[in-house]
Design an enzyme around this catalytic site. Structure first.
Site, PDB file in Angstrom:
ATOM      1  N   CYS A  44       0.815  -1.229   0.000  1.00 19.77           N
ATOM      2  CA  CYS A  44       0.000   0.000   0.000  1.00 19.77           C
ATOM      3  C   CYS A  44       0.845   1.275   0.000  1.00 19.77           C
ATOM      4  CB  CYS A  44      -0.953  -0.010   1.193  1.00 19.77           C
ATOM      5  SG  CYS A  44      -0.212  -0.610   2.709  1.00 19.77           S
ATOM      6  N   HIS A  91      -3.061   6.252   4.518  1.00 24.28           N
ATOM      7  CA  HIS A  91      -1.633   6.320   4.834  1.00 24.28           C
ATOM      8  C   HIS A  91      -1.090   7.676   4.368  1.00 24.28           C
ATOM      9  CE1 HIS A  91      -1.791   2.219   5.860  1.00 24.28           C
ATOM     10  NE2 HIS A  91      -1.004   1.672   4.959  1.00 24.28           N
TER      11      HIS A  91
END
Ligand code: A2P
Length: 343
Positions: free
Chosen positions: A133, A247
């Protein structure tokens, strides 16, 4: 246009659920969706195009029995290791979200905005790997900057949400916050994280190697080099933060050419699936709450180094479950379908 029989392995998980939503949102030509999970989830219902469909057990034979043509996997590395080869040998293209196959030489590792041409290598093993990710959002934003300035080194600090560790990890954060307000946090034993995550930061994601780096940090190094086909120097510090979704990354790039913040903004504004949010005087910059549920990578705080005209600093945020996992997997599926159609 041909329609495909599509399986999602890990359909009850944090990423699997997003995969199903994104397949629907992106209008992928799905003839039939087959949600797969462990035996514990058999019979659970998944919503698909306004209807409820029952989860089936992931087995070695289910891919052949169901005639699966596209199999999206997000049920953990060991599950992919065991079942993905069965899906591939039943004739499906596997798009695997785990780290298990990523660095295998004959498996393409793809972020469509960066290296969609690598998808054609899928035939070698039947498997296409979806990167980590943190890597996906970083390379999406760095690709146009590399074209402009020729990046030779990347230094990263990540601020990674709990959902990167799955649904139970998100629940652990919420539970700890509740217990904190009830004054019941003393003696609480974390399950998914090695320390308390509520009101804390943990500078460890995955396990440590002898070098002092974690496996997560080395994923960012090795995967970025593989996707960008370039052996630039990279160093990462990956940190888990008490955020549920999204994130964030503070990134410094050192380039061969002098950098320019306005040129960087203009190139990023034109890039696919990238949104520039960079008006710091108005307190406009990317934040995880705003990126949550979106399919774009948000970039801001773009500025030239105080001392070195070849260094640029930036701040990159994306929804890790979407951009960092499900959306990238579905974008790979979309490109793979285009390739089958000969477009
Ligand atoms: P289940 O819900 O039946 O355990 P997350 O990343 O959010 O923790 O989700 C993990 C996903 O992977 C879930 O859908 C989970 O299914 C699935 N999964 C985990 N282990 C297995 C397994 N051994 N076989 C099949 N599915 C699995």
């Amino acid at each position: 246009m041909k329609e495909y029989i599509v399986a999602v392995a890990g359909a009850t998980g944090a990423v699997g659920k997003e995969m199903i939503e994104v397949l629907e949102e992106f209008n992928i030509p799905v003839k039939k969706l087959v949600p797969l999970a462990s035996a514990n989830s058999v019979g659970k219902k998944i919503e698909w195009r306004g209807q409820e469909i029952a989860v089936k057990e992931l087995t070695e034979t289910v891919f052949k029995e169901e005639g699966i043509e596209i199999a999206l996997f997000s049920a953990g590395g060991s599950v992919s290791a065991k079942y993905a080869p069965h899906a591939a040998s039943a004739g499906a293209v596997v798009i695997d979200n785990t780290s298990y196959f990523r660095m295998q030489e004959d498996v393409p590792l793809v972020v469509p905005e960066v290296n969609k041409e690598d998808i054609k290598e899928w035939k070698k093993t039947g498997i296409i790997a979806n990167p980590n990710c943190s890597t996906i959002q970083m390379v999406t934003a760095l690709k146009p900057l590399d074209e402009l300035f020729d990046i030779e080194r990347i230094d990263i600090a990540t601020y990674q949400a709990t959902s990167g560790a799955g649904m139970q990890a998100m629940e652990e954060l919420v539970d700890q916050m509740k217990k904190f307000f009830e004054f019941k946090l003393d003696g609480y034993k974390p399950q998914k994280f090695v320390h308390q995550i509520a009101l804390n930061l943990i500078p460890q994601i995955d396990s440590f190697l002898d070098t002092g780096y974690t496996k997560e940090e080395m994923k960012m190094v090795n995967e970025t080099q593989k996707i960008m086909h370039k052996n630039m120097q990279i160093s990462a510090t990956c940190v888990r933060v008490p955020v549920l979704r999204g994130h964030s990354e503070a990134i410094t790039i050192r380039c061969k050419k002098p950098v320019d913040a306005n040129a960087a903004r203009a190139a990023l504004a034109k890039a696919d699936a990238v949104v520039v949010e960079d008006e710091p005087m108005k307190s406009i910059y990317p934040m995880p709450l705003n990126a949550s549920g979106k399919n774009d990578t948000f970039v801001g705080r773009i500025r030239v180094d105080n001392f070195d005209p070849k260094i640029l600093h930036l701040w990159i945020v994306a929804d890790n479950l979407r951009v960092g996992a499900a959306t990238n997997a579905v974008r790979i599926a979309k490109e793979w379908i285009k390739m089958q159609e000969g477009n």
